[in-house]
Design an enzyme around this catalytic site. Structure first.
Site, short mmCIF file in Angstrom:
data_model
loop_
_atom_site.label_atom_id
_atom_site.label_comp_id
_atom_site.label_asym_id
_atom_site.label_seq_id
_atom_site.Cartn_x
_atom_site.Cartn_y
_atom_site.Cartn_z
N SER A 217 18.37 114.07 46.07
CA SER A 217 19.56 113.93 47.24
C SER A 217 19.17 114.84 48.46
O SER A 217 18.16 116.07 48.23
CB SER A 217 20.81 114.51 46.35
OG SER A 217 21.77 114.86 47.41
N SER B 4 27.25 108.97 64.90
CA SER B 4 28.40 107.70 64.79
C SER B 4 29.27 107.70 66.03
O SER B 4 29.74 108.59 66.31
CB SER B 4 28.76 107.60 63.51
OG SER B 4 29.55 106.39 63.48
N TYR C 153 34.10 111.66 57.78
CA TYR C 153 32.77 110.99 58.33
C TYR C 153 32.58 111.45 59.66
O TYR C 153 31.73 112.02 60.23
CB TYR C 153 33.00 109.59 58.25
CG TYR C 153 31.53 108.63 58.49
CD1 TYR C 153 30.22 108.71 57.84
CD2 TYR C 153 31.68 107.96 59.64
CE1 TYR C 153 29.26 107.95 58.27
CE2 TYR C 153 30.88 107.13 60.10
CZ TYR C 153 29.52 107.29 59.55
OH TYR C 153 28.60 106.62 59.75
N LYS D 220 29.56 113.64 61.55
CA LYS D 220 28.75 112.96 62.29
C LYS D 220 28.80 113.79 63.69
O LYS D 220 27.83 113.70 64.56
CB LYS D 220 29.21 111.67 62.60
CG LYS D 220 28.74 110.62 61.48
CD LYS D 220 27.61 110.87 60.91
CE LYS D 220 26.87 109.66 60.42
NZ LYS D 220 25.56 109.75 59.77
N ALA E 180 24.25 95.94 60.68
CA ALA E 180 24.61 95.57 59.35
C ALA E 180 23.85 96.16 58.21
O ALA E 180 22.97 96.13 58.05
CB ALA E 180 24.26 93.90 59.44
N SER E 181 24.73 96.58 57.59
CA SER E 181 24.32 97.24 56.04
C SER E 181 25.58 97.22 54.97
O SER E 181 26.87 96.77 55.60
CB SER E 181 23.95 98.64 56.40
OG SER E 181 25.15 99.43 56.63
N ARG E 182 25.35 97.68 54.07
CA ARG E 182 26.42 97.64 52.99
C ARG E 182 27.86 98.66 53.53
O ARG E 182 28.46 98.59 53.33
CB ARG E 182 25.85 98.13 51.67
CG ARG E 182 25.42 99.60 51.70
CD ARG E 182 24.95 100.09 50.31
NE ARG E 182 24.51 101.45 50.29
CZ ARG E 182 24.77 102.20 49.08
NH1 ARG E 182 24.81 101.65 47.90
NH2 ARG E 182 24.07 103.53 49.06
P1 NAI Z 1 23.00 102.28 53.80
O1 NAI Z 1 24.40 102.39 52.75
O2 NAI Z 1 22.43 100.86 53.84
O3 NAI Z 1 21.81 103.27 53.38
C1 NAI Z 1 22.17 104.78 53.23
C2 NAI Z 1 21.25 105.04 52.09
O4 NAI Z 1 21.36 106.54 51.90
C3 NAI Z 1 21.43 104.58 50.78
O5 NAI Z 1 20.04 103.64 50.32
C4 NAI Z 1 21.98 105.43 49.88
O6 NAI Z 1 21.42 105.57 48.57
C5 NAI Z 1 21.13 106.71 50.54
N1 NAI Z 1 21.71 108.07 50.09
C6 NAI Z 1 23.04 108.10 49.89
N2 NAI Z 1 23.41 109.33 49.76
C7 NAI Z 1 22.17 110.04 49.55
C8 NAI Z 1 21.88 111.45 49.30
N3 NAI Z 1 22.66 112.14 48.93
N4 NAI Z 1 20.50 111.50 49.31
C9 NAI Z 1 19.42 110.57 49.50
N5 NAI Z 1 20.02 109.43 49.94
C10 NAI Z 1 21.26 109.00 49.92
O7 NAI Z 1 23.72 102.75 55.04
P2 NAI Z 1 22.98 102.36 56.58
O8 NAI Z 1 24.29 101.54 57.47
O9 NAI Z 1 21.74 101.97 56.78
O10 NAI Z 1 23.25 104.03 57.25
C11 NAI Z 1 22.28 104.71 57.63
C12 NAI Z 1 22.83 106.11 58.45
O11 NAI Z 1 23.39 105.49 59.62
C13 NAI Z 1 24.04 106.63 57.69
O12 NAI Z 1 23.80 108.06 58.01
C14 NAI Z 1 25.12 106.06 58.52
O13 NAI Z 1 26.24 107.11 58.40
C15 NAI Z 1 24.56 105.82 59.97
N6 NAI Z 1 25.30 105.03 60.66
C16 NAI Z 1 25.47 103.55 60.32
C17 NAI Z 1 26.27 102.89 61.00
C18 NAI Z 1 26.08 101.22 60.87
O14 NAI Z 1 26.47 100.38 61.99
N7 NAI Z 1 25.35 100.74 59.79
C19 NAI Z 1 26.93 103.01 62.07
C20 NAI Z 1 27.08 104.65 62.31
C21 NAI Z 1 26.18 105.49 61.70
#
Ligand code: NAI
Length: 312
Positions: free
Chosen positions: A81, A157, A170, A174, A203-205
């Site tokens: 983590s 964000s 969140y 952020k 786009a992501s989960r």
């Molecule tokens: P995602 O859910 O696809 O990927 C996030 C990854 O972080 C996951 O694979 C998860 O297993 C991992 N993770 C969670 N907790 C963890 C921990 N304690 N230690 C190590 N790994 C951990 O999400 P996404 O959308 O790719 O987001 C990436 C970043 O971008 C995040 O910080 C999110 O808040 C930020 N973000 C994303 C936006 C979006 O539109 N997708 C918008 C604004 C911010």
């Protein structure tokens, strides 16, 4: 599949070691693949947790390592983590002997209205985003200082910048990351350590449940990656800045201060009320980029800016 890299890759990362947290999917995976394609040795960190935190799955990080290796790149999986940031940095040191770039990307969501938010909702989101980014950056910091080189990218964000209903935990975390990036940019400047924040949309989960599907289609994570790569490159001199990125668009965001109202003497709420239009009048404004440039009553009263001396 359309390639987002129509030109040759002049921005190389040969001999650079890059940590991308949360790189098992979504944005982080896209970043890790591109860094590796550009010659970086990549630490693919991912706990493999649920979108709301909790649980773990080592195969998530390992799958991206396999993808990188299949494409001829170099990577190692780290399944700790981000709350144990020292272990992630240690993995970089053990396998590659240095750490040049940290992309603090790992994240979770526990969306709930403030009225219903529990301490666990607040704590867990802040632990991963804010404390996790602190822990990884702090562990990398002495190595970056010693080698006189470092690049840190925080994932913030628009939820933090502007607020977002149901995301108090969140948004607070952020916004904290922007302050962290700005301060690391000051403390790292003399050692060529640059720190910036980007607010992505992709786009992501994490967004699958909050954005409509036709919008998600045009928000490929690959549209965010060039900003992360460029800010992480050795030729960059951009630091302490904030960008919004996604869907093929990128812009910079900055603070704006009104000219404000100055009172020569102690004043009452009624006197303030009478001059409220001046306080909030953006027709004449300024864009301070440091505490030294910020207009304060101290400046008006003493003629000197309120400069905080840098600590060694
Ligand atoms: P995602 O859910 O696809 O990927 C996030 C990854 O972080 C996951 O694979 C998860 O297993 C991992 N993770 C969670 N907790 C963890 C921990 N304690 N230690 C190590 N790994 C951990 O999400 P996404 O959308 O790719 O987001 C990436 C970043 O971008 C995040 O910080 C999110 O808040 C930020 N973000 C994303 C936006 C979006 O539109 N997708 C918008 C604004 C911010």
């Amino acid at each position: 599949m359309m390639t987002p890299h129509p030109t040759h890759d002049s921005l190389r990362f040969d001999d650079r070691v890059v940590i991308v947290t949360g790189a098992g999917q979504g944005l982080g995976r896209s970043h890790a693949l591109d860094f590796a394609r550009r010659g970086a040795q990549v630490v693919v960190n991912d706990l493999g947790s649920a979108a709301s935190g909790g649980g773990s799955d080592r195969s998530v990080a390992q799958a991206v390592v396999k993808e990188i290796e299949a494409a001829g790149g170099t990577a190692v999986a780290s399944t700790d983590s981000v709350e144990d940031g020292d272990k992630i940095v240690q993995a970089a040191m053990d396998h590659f002997g240095r750490v040049d770039v940290v992309v603090n990307n790992a994240g979770i969501l526990r969306d709930v209205s403030f009225a219903k938010m529990t301490d666990a909702d607040w704590d867990q989101v802040n632990q991963v985003h804010l404390r996790g980014s602190y822990r990884v950056s702090h562990a990398a910091w002495p190595h970056m200082r010693a080698q006189g080189f470092g690049r840190i990218v925080m994932k913030t964000s628009v939820s933090g910048i502007y607020g977002s209903f149901g995301q108090a935990n969140y948004a607070a975390a952020k916004m904290g990351l922007i302050g962290l990036a700005q301060t690391l940019s000051l403390e790292g400047a003399s050692r060529n350590i640059l720190a910036n924040a980007i607010a992505p949309t992709a786009a992501s989960r994490l967004t699958a449940t909050v954005l409509p599907s036709d919008v998600l289609d045009v928000l490929r994570p690959e549209y965010v990656t060039p900003a992360v790569v460029l800010l992480s490159h050795e030729n960059s001199n951009v630091t302490g800045r904030l960008f919004e990125v996604g869907g093929g668009w990128i812009c910079e965001v900055r603070w704006e201060q009104t000219e404000g109202a100055y009172f020569e003497e102690l004043f009452s709420a009624e006197q303030l009320d009478a001059r409220w239009a001046e306080v909030t009048d953006f027709s004449r404004s300024r864009h301070a980029t440091s505490v030294a440039e910020v207009k304060t009553g101290v400046l008006e009263r003493t003629g000197r800016p309120m400069i905080l001396a840098p600590q060694p």
